[in-house]
Design an enzyme around this catalytic site. Structure first.
Site, short mmCIF file in Angstrom:
data_model
loop_
_atom_site.label_atom_id
_atom_site.label_comp_id
_atom_site.label_asym_id
_atom_site.label_seq_id
_atom_site.Cartn_x
_atom_site.Cartn_y
_atom_site.Cartn_z
N HIS A 96 0.85 -1.20 0.00
CA HIS A 96 0.00 0.00 0.00
C HIS A 96 0.88 1.25 0.00
CE1 HIS A 96 0.77 0.74 4.24
NE2 HIS A 96 0.31 -0.46 4.56
N ASP A 139 -5.21 4.70 9.55
CA ASP A 139 -5.51 4.12 10.87
C ASP A 139 -6.70 3.18 10.77
OD1 ASP A 139 -3.51 5.66 12.01
OD2 ASP A 139 -4.87 7.30 12.50
N TYR A 167 -8.77 14.93 3.16
CA TYR A 167 -9.50 14.18 4.18
C TYR A 167 -10.75 14.93 4.64
CZ TYR A 167 -5.05 11.67 4.87
OH TYR A 167 -3.90 10.94 4.70
N TYR A 214 -0.25 14.38 9.80
CA TYR A 214 -1.09 13.56 10.67
C TYR A 214 -2.34 14.36 11.04
CZ TYR A 214 2.58 10.08 11.17
OH TYR A 214 3.51 9.10 10.91
N LEU A 219 -12.77 9.72 10.34
CA LEU A 219 -11.75 10.18 9.39
C LEU A 219 -11.90 9.41 8.09
CD1 LEU A 219 -9.23 11.92 8.80
CD2 LEU A 219 -7.84 10.06 9.71
#
EC number: 5.4.99.25
Length: 314
Positions: free
Chosen positions: A43, A48, A76, A179, A200
């Protein structure tokens, strides 16, 4: 006596998986690898377990070019729970502090502005970055905190979506190495109430089309359908793949005539017309423009091989 390792098939391309919630990126990677019976898979930047959304999975020779996706920007959608801080900065962690939510709309707008543009970010202890050979989360699980250096990141866009009660929803377009959990944790501290991620979703990676994303359930259904119809699973699964050079789609293309490409594929730099003055290039050959690898323009203006596609016999 151990059994010989079973070799998968030589399938090359990139699958845009819509990662489900609750599974690690490696777990879904292994499932995709088995469904495709691929000999290699990797990947391009973990999500997460709590997160969903676009996870490009490279199969076969495409794994050689996954680095170019690791370096790409991403977008995101995130929902934060205000008033609670957790040790992991998301809902999978333990609550370590609770405070009232008292900020004004103006204070929120001012706080958000400090996260736009070029900023420095100190990564969470619950991350896969390494310190002295061990991943940070391995230290964190032992209750050990180690020093982390702030890293430069860029937040190209930070959109306010809604603030209802103790929930705050944002959309973030950011550079590699960002992050989102840390942005939310830092924002919560700036607002004086604490915050952690409860939702998320990665919307996009680089310029990949959202409509090409597929779910794990869809892949499993296609594999089952192929078995019922008595046809090879590849017949239904392989059309879902993006080209193996798609991770490097932002780089210019240099097309070599077949007389030159044979030298390039043997590891030699070659001269050709129409090449840029410097930098990395995608290299193709012949009239059909077959991708043969990545090259870099050397000091003499030649196209020097950097990563080559290995041609497997049919």
């Amino acid at each position: 006596m151990s059994r010989p390792r079973r070799r998968g098939r030589d399938i090359h391309g990139v699958l845009l998986l819509d990662k489900p919630q609750g599974m690690s990126s490696n777990d879904v990677l292994q499932k995709v690898k088995r469904i495709y019976n691929a000999n290699r898979a990797g990947h391009t930047g973990a999500l997460d377990p709590l997160a969903t959304g676009m996870l490009p999975i490279c199969l076969g020779e495409a794994t050689k070019f996954s680095q170019y996706l690791l370096d790409s920007d991403k977008r995101y959608r995130v929902i934060a729970r205000l008033g609670q801080r957790t040790d992991t900065s998301d809902a999978d962690g333990q609550i370590v502090q609770e405070r009232p939510v008292t900020f004004s709309a103006g204070q929120l707008a001012s706080a958000l502005e400090t996260f736009r543009g070029d900023i420095e970010q100190i990564p969470s202890m619950y991350s896969a970055l390494k310190y002295q050979g061990k991943k940070l989360y391995e230290y964190a699980r032992l209750g050990i905190e180690v020093p982390r250096e702030a890293r430069p990141i860029t937040v190209y866009e930070l959109l306010f979506i809604r603030h209802e009660g103790n929930e705050l929803e944002l959309e973030v377009h950011c550079s590699k190495g960002t992050y989102i959990r840390t942005i939310i944790d830092d924002l919560g501290e700036k607002l004086g109430c604490g915050a952690h991620v409860i939702y998320l979703r990665r919307l996009t990676v680089s310029k990949y089309p959202v409509e090409r994303m597929v779910t794990l359930e869809h892949l499993q259904a296609l594999a089952a359908q192929a078995e019922q119809q008595g046809v090879p699973a590849a017949q239904l699964l392989d059309p879902l793949l993006m080209p193996m050079d798609s991770p490097a789609s932002d780089y210019p293309v240099v097309n070599l005539p077949l007389t030159s490409s044979v030298y390039f594929k043997n590891g030699n730099p070659v001269r050709t017309s129409g090449a840029p003055l410097n930098g990395l290039v995608r290299v193709t050959e012949g009239e059909d423009g077959k991708f043969i690898g990545m090259g870099e323009i050397d000091d003499e203006g030649r196209v020097a091989p950097r990563r080559l596609v290995v041609e497997h016999p049919a």
